[in-house]
Design an enzyme around this catalytic site. Sequence first.
Site, PDB file in Angstrom:
ATOM      1  N   LEU A 135      -9.130 -27.694  10.224  1.00 28.79           N
ATOM      2  CA  LEU A 135      -9.985 -27.762  11.393  1.00 28.79           C
ATOM      3  C   LEU A 135     -10.784 -26.493  11.563  1.00 28.79           C
ATOM      4  O   LEU A 135     -10.236 -25.398  11.587  1.00 28.79           O
ATOM      5  CB  LEU A 135      -9.116 -27.991  12.646  1.00 28.79           C
ATOM      6  CG  LEU A 135      -9.939 -28.096  13.935  1.00 28.79           C
ATOM      7  CD1 LEU A 135     -10.516 -29.479  14.079  1.00 28.79           C
ATOM      8  CD2 LEU A 135      -9.098 -27.726  15.133  1.00 28.79           C
ATOM      9  N   GLU A 136     -12.108 -26.659  11.664  1.00 30.02           N
ATOM     10  CA  GLU A 136     -12.970 -25.521  11.929  1.00 30.02           C
ATOM     11  C   GLU A 136     -13.543 -25.661  13.338  1.00 30.02           C
ATOM     12  O   GLU A 136     -14.230 -26.625  13.628  1.00 30.02           O
ATOM     13  CB  GLU A 136     -14.104 -25.475  10.888  1.00 30.02           C
ATOM     14  CG  GLU A 136     -13.581 -25.403   9.465  1.00 30.02           C
ATOM     15  CD  GLU A 136     -14.686 -25.431   8.404  1.00 30.02           C
ATOM     16  OE1 GLU A 136     -15.853 -25.186   8.754  1.00 30.02           O
ATOM     17  OE2 GLU A 136     -14.356 -25.708   7.245  1.00 30.02           O
ATOM     18  N   VAL A 137     -13.248 -24.713  14.194  1.00 36.02           N
ATOM     19  CA  VAL A 137     -13.792 -24.718  15.547  1.00 36.02           C
ATOM     20  C   VAL A 137     -15.112 -23.948  15.520  1.00 36.02           C
ATOM     21  O   VAL A 137     -15.138 -22.767  15.201  1.00 36.02           O
ATOM     22  CB  VAL A 137     -12.809 -24.057  16.545  1.00 36.02           C
ATOM     23  CG1 VAL A 137     -13.450 -23.921  17.919  1.00 36.02           C
ATOM     24  CG2 VAL A 137     -11.518 -24.870  16.627  1.00 36.02           C
ATOM     25  N   PHE A 183     -20.628 -25.582   7.519  1.00 33.85           N
ATOM     26  CA  PHE A 183     -19.477 -24.809   7.982  1.00 33.85           C
ATOM     27  C   PHE A 183     -18.820 -24.107   6.789  1.00 33.85           C
ATOM     28  O   PHE A 183     -19.519 -23.710   5.864  1.00 33.85           O
ATOM     29  CB  PHE A 183     -18.475 -25.671   8.760  1.00 33.85           C
ATOM     30  CG  PHE A 183     -19.114 -26.509   9.832  1.00 33.85           C
ATOM     31  CD1 PHE A 183     -20.218 -26.053  10.540  1.00 33.85           C
ATOM     32  CD2 PHE A 183     -18.623 -27.772  10.129  1.00 33.85           C
ATOM     33  CE1 PHE A 183     -20.813 -26.818  11.532  1.00 33.85           C
ATOM     34  CE2 PHE A 183     -19.211 -28.560  11.124  1.00 33.85           C
ATOM     35  CZ  PHE A 183     -20.310 -28.078  11.806  1.00 33.85           C
ATOM     36  N   ALA A 202     -15.457 -24.874   4.825  1.00 30.90           N
ATOM     37  CA  ALA A 202     -14.802 -25.575   3.706  1.00 30.90           C
ATOM     38  C   ALA A 202     -15.821 -26.287   2.820  1.00 30.90           C
ATOM     39  O   ALA A 202     -15.726 -26.245   1.587  1.00 30.90           O
ATOM     40  CB  ALA A 202     -13.763 -26.566   4.236  1.00 30.90           C
TER      41      ALA A 202
END
Lengths: 298, 298
Positions: free
Chosen positions: A136-138, A173, A175
């Site tokens: 998860l990337e916030v 983002f 990844a």
Amino acid sequence: MTLPTIRTVGMIGTGVIGASWTALFLAKGLKVIVTDPAPGADSKLRDYLLKYWPTIPNAEVTQDEYLNNYRFVKEIDTHLGDIDLIQENGPERLDFKRRLFAHLDANTPEHVVIASSSSGIPSSEFITECKKNPALEVVPHQGTGDVYVTAALQFYLRLVKDPVLVKKETPGFIANRLQAAVCAEAYSLVSRGVISAEDLDKTVTSGLGLRWALTGPIMTNTLGGGGDFNHFMDHLGPALKAWLDDMHRHEFDVDSRDVDVLKERVDEWTSQVNLKEVEKSRDKLLVSLIKSKTEGSA
Amino acid sequence: MTLPTIRTVGMIGTGVIGASWTALFLAKGLKVIVTDPAPGADSKLRDYLLKYWPTIPNAEVTQDEYLNNYRFVKEIDTHLGDIDLIQENGPERLDFKRRLFAHLDANTPEHVVIASSSSGIPSSEFITECKKNPALEVVPHQGTGDVYVTAALQFYLRLVKDPVLVKKETPGFIANRLQAAVCAEAYSLVSRGVISAEDLDKTVTSGLGLRWALTGPIMTNTLGGGGDFNHFMDHLGPALKAWLDDMHRHEFDVDSRDVDVLKERVDEWTSQVNLKEVEKSRDKLLVSLIKSKTEGSA
């Protein structure tokens, strides 16, 4: 301002990503109010929840609670007052998201965190969904207040092991970009006939990938430098530069005929492989790998 | 021509790489004739062999055989007639290697395979040595006959799980280039302040790395495309191109001041980490990961 604890989530959209989130939220004891305008979405979601229940690690509720703690509603607007966080998983269309966010912003109390599951891409296929341990990337946008960022990170920390904070918006983002970097070089090497598709993959699964499953690229470098990243960079910098220069000279062009050569070479390998078996074995090993990592670091 | 089975290996140089090879060859029941001109090399090698014996997986001999099947000699020339394969691990200096290979070529019988452990770089630090499961790239040069390539691949297949064949020489070979691709983008993201060094690594260890430990980038793409790499490429190509274009615009320059910024940001994290513990835990998990992979695929 401290935001109240998040207990009830509003879920907009129940495609693969929205359904995964719903299962995860419910398994962690949250209440979920779900909506999706697609015909049959309600029963599809129920099927999904039933199917994935046995595979959810560390559920904190019984199966009954898991299945009874959500409500599928036709219209979420009348429920916005009961919701602490909205997880939006609508189609990846700018016009759609713009209208939705403007509407939510105007109709939710100030304390509500509005989170979008945008993957930065028109589908979720690039990063194969990994339900056992979602990465998860916030990504706050420029105007997002710190208090919302903190609340979001704390909330997701309850759900996934390692949420990360992306401090500046960047295409794809994190990844996706790292994956793109490896893939572009892999495609170049295979399409140029330097190595077969099968052997390219072996190079990763028998070496780099094993290490990166346990320490990321920067810690791997640091340990490689005897615990000193500076030493590593000073020592390897020139070699690194030489390789990168050569890689630029042979850059893979997604728009060129090289793509056809690549596809052919990949097909030579994958057409002889039982992909269903590979996938099954991968999923099984993934669960045991994550388990041994969790135990190892505990 | 079929080459005779390789039973006796000549080992030139017993630094970290040469010593690892010696341990592995001995554990697999081969005889090894070792030489290294460095003072004390003989006893250093013995210490290494004793130290690493307990960590060698699937040894095929007893500890006694392992320790008695090698001979350290001052001069290898008089033994060249008894040797089936020479594993050369000398210093990474072109002049040294050139002279050594010319000499070996002139003094060994035709059936002898001469293999160099060159890592393509002036040290073995970039790819941290992974004694439990060495990744091996077999790189024939233009004039190498197929029979030698086949013999080498078959030989190494007995020793390591996945030797790969590099069909065209290319700077850095395969693993170094793939690692450089990821590192360059990682360095760019961290030095630009898009993400912290710690979170960059988390993105890999909690997602990409886990997958790449089990399926390489190309199989991961293929499974991501529902078993169809073509579908994956057609669908993701445009997004991939957009990310790669943005990555080029923000390319990390190893020669610029960005390196200092990067070092500082990495240090902010690693100075607060017990690196010895991280390394110990990584090594332990690596062994169990390789074990579960071997069992899973059996």
